[in-house]
Scaffold this active site. Structure first.
Site, PDB file in Angstrom:
ATOM      1  N   ASP A   1     -14.046  -4.445  -1.999  1.00  0.00           N
ATOM      2  CA  ASP A   1     -13.959  -4.263  -0.548  1.00  0.00           C
ATOM      3  C   ASP A   1     -15.323  -4.607   0.025  1.00  0.00           C
ATOM      4  O   ASP A   1     -16.299  -3.899  -0.230  1.00  0.00           O
ATOM      5  CB  ASP A   1     -13.603  -2.813  -0.206  1.00  0.00           C
TER       6      ASP A   1
ATOM      7  N   ASP B   1       0.879  -1.171   0.000  1.00  0.00           N
ATOM      8  CA  ASP B   1       0.000   0.000   0.000  1.00  0.00           C
ATOM      9  C   ASP B   1       0.910   1.212   0.000  1.00  0.00           C
ATOM     10  O   ASP B   1       1.712   1.369   0.913  1.00  0.00           O
ATOM     11  CB  ASP B   1      -0.874   0.019   1.260  1.00  0.00           C
TER      12      ASP B   1
END
Lengths: 218, 257
Positions: free
Chosen positions: B131, B12
């Site tokens: 998600d 990330d």
């Protein structure tokens, strides 16, 4: 100077191939010049030619024909070592089932089949399509491009269609995914892989290194 | 012997640095993405996933340079996600050296974008990132909905329906993150992963919640994942990729060693 041309017909990731070839050229201490181009003249001047391809074969074939890449490939395979990768290999065959049936270049005898929606392994477990990830390649015939690569090494595959051929003598590597599939073909000065050597870390880089040193004979 | 289950370390990134948040919020610095990618590749990572977690808001140039730098040193597949909204964004990432792109929010805003992207670039490079968050209460049948914008926005869309639709539109792979588990180190949401894996033909990457090596094994054997993604257990050097693979092998999972 070892001049390598990567045929650019607007399909997919040529950066990866070029970077990987640059990397192995450096490791070899070779003076390697890589051109990524659709230009027939530049490709004609190369010592070795890479014919890549990703994505849908219909789109690839449309661009190949629009940019006269068929003629470029035809000229290359008459005269110098050629490495075809993934859809590049599929494009060399006679025809493909992809996108409802597409004529391919027909330089090699065989066709391109879909894995099917109900692919199963020996234990009747469902297999995902695309065939994506690291699978083992059995080297069915010795070839200069297999040099220093242990038999059954894993290479990175990503494809939903695979090559089938009756010409067993063309096959240099097989892998298994529900069925035996052609992982590599070798015909005279052409070597073709369904897997991506440029994404297959050590085994793949070794294959590219061998290609940089290959004179096109077997 | 056959296809190996993949271990995918996830980077990330924010402003060119690898960071790791807990439930997408509290962010710790974990280092240089190029260095880290190279280390993972040498240690046997099967792929690298690079998520630009601020890409929805900030400039793309840093990301493109970082992707170029990673791609010239790492010779395994590289997926780039975060802020991919147009066909031009996809082309830019592929040209920079990415092999696949992860599409999340843009797919929810315009599902046809996934169809266009798959037709143009091929399903093999289109990863739809989902998600998901459990919305069913205790005692109710399990149900998950999808969220966008790094988990901030609810959509009301059922996760299983969504994944099926995305595959119909041409997604070649699903990166499935449990918002309930992400950053918690309590393991994947196995029920979510299994339900999704059984409902579509394409490979599923399980993500969110890995805290130890048994979690990776559970993701494959119980969650029926084709690949497992983890970040912090590798970034903070709790385990190496090699240790993870040896552990999976001992548990009877086929891996590339």
């Amino acid at each position: 100077m070892n001049k390598i041309a990567v045929i650019d017909y607007g399909m997919g990731n040529l950066h990866s191939v070029a970077k990987a070839v640059e990397h192995v050229g450096r490791e070899l201490g070779q003076d390697v010049e890589i051109v990524v181009t659709p230009d027939a003249n530049l490709i004609a001047k190369a010592d070795r030619v890479i014919f890549p391809g990703v994505g849908a074969i219909r789109d690839c074939m449309a661009e190949i024909l629009r940019l006269d890449v068929d003629q470029i490939v035809a000229d290359a395979i008459k005269s110098k070592p050629v490495l075809a990768i993934c859809v590049g290999m599929q494009a060399l065959m006679s025809s493909s089932e992809e996108n409802g049936g597409v004529d391919c270049l027909g330089f090699l005898q065989g066709d391109v089949r879909y894995f099917g929606d109900d692919l199963k392994d020996e234990n009747d477990q469902r297999l995902k399509v695309p065939h994506m990830g690291w699978n083992q390649v059995a080297q069915t015939r010795p070839h200069p491009l297999w040099k220093d690569i242990p038999d059954n090494s894993r290479f990175y595959f990503v494809h939903s269609y695979y090559v089938q051929t009756q010409k067993q003598e063309m096959i240099t590597g097989l892998t298994h995914y529900g069925t035996d599939i052609v992982a590599a073909l070798g015909v005279d000065n052409i070597f073709a892989t369904q897997f991506h050597p440029e994404k297959s870390q050590k085994a793949g880089l070794t294959l590219l290194r061998n290609f940089l040193q290959w004179d096109g004979t077997v | 012997m056959g296809l190996a289950k993949r271990i995918i370390p996830c980077l990330d990134c924010k402003n060119g640095r690898v960071v790791k948040g807990v439930k997408f919020l509290d962010i710790r610095d974990a280092g240089d993405p190029v260095e880290i990618s190279k280390r993972y590749c040498d240690a046997g990572a099967d792929e690298i996933t690079f998520l630009d977690i601020t890409a929805s808001h900030e400039g793309r140039e840093t990301t493109i340079h970082t992707v170029e730098a990673i791609a010239s040193q790492v010779f395994i597949p590289l997926t780039v996600g975060g802020g991919i909204r147009t066909l031009e964004d996809i082309r830019a990432m592929l040209n920079a050296g990415a092999d696949k792109v992860g599409i999340n929010t843009a797919a929810v805003i315009n599902p046809d974008f996934v169809r266009e992207a798959a037709e143009r670039f091929g399903s093999q490079c289109i990863v739809v990132a989902v998600d998901a968050k459990q919305v069913s209460g205790e005692g109710e049948p399990l149900k998950w909905e999808i969220f966008t914008h790094g988990g901030r926005n609810a959509t009301g869309i059922d996760a299983l329906e969504w994944v099926k639709r995305m595959v119909e539109y041409g997604a070649g792979e699903i990166l499935l993150t449990s918002m309930d588990r992400d950053g918690t180190k309590t393991g994947f949401d196995l029920a979510l992963n299994r339900e999704v894996s059984r409902s579509v033909p394409v490979p599923i990457i399980a993500s969110g919640g890995v805290g130890n090596l048994q979690h990776l094994v559970d993701g494959v054997l119980q969650g029926e994942a084709d690949a497992v993604l983890a970040a912090s257990i590798f970034h903070f050097q709790e385990y190496t990729i090699r240790e993870a693979k040896e552990f999976m092998l001992k548990s009877g999972i086929e891996v590339r060693l």
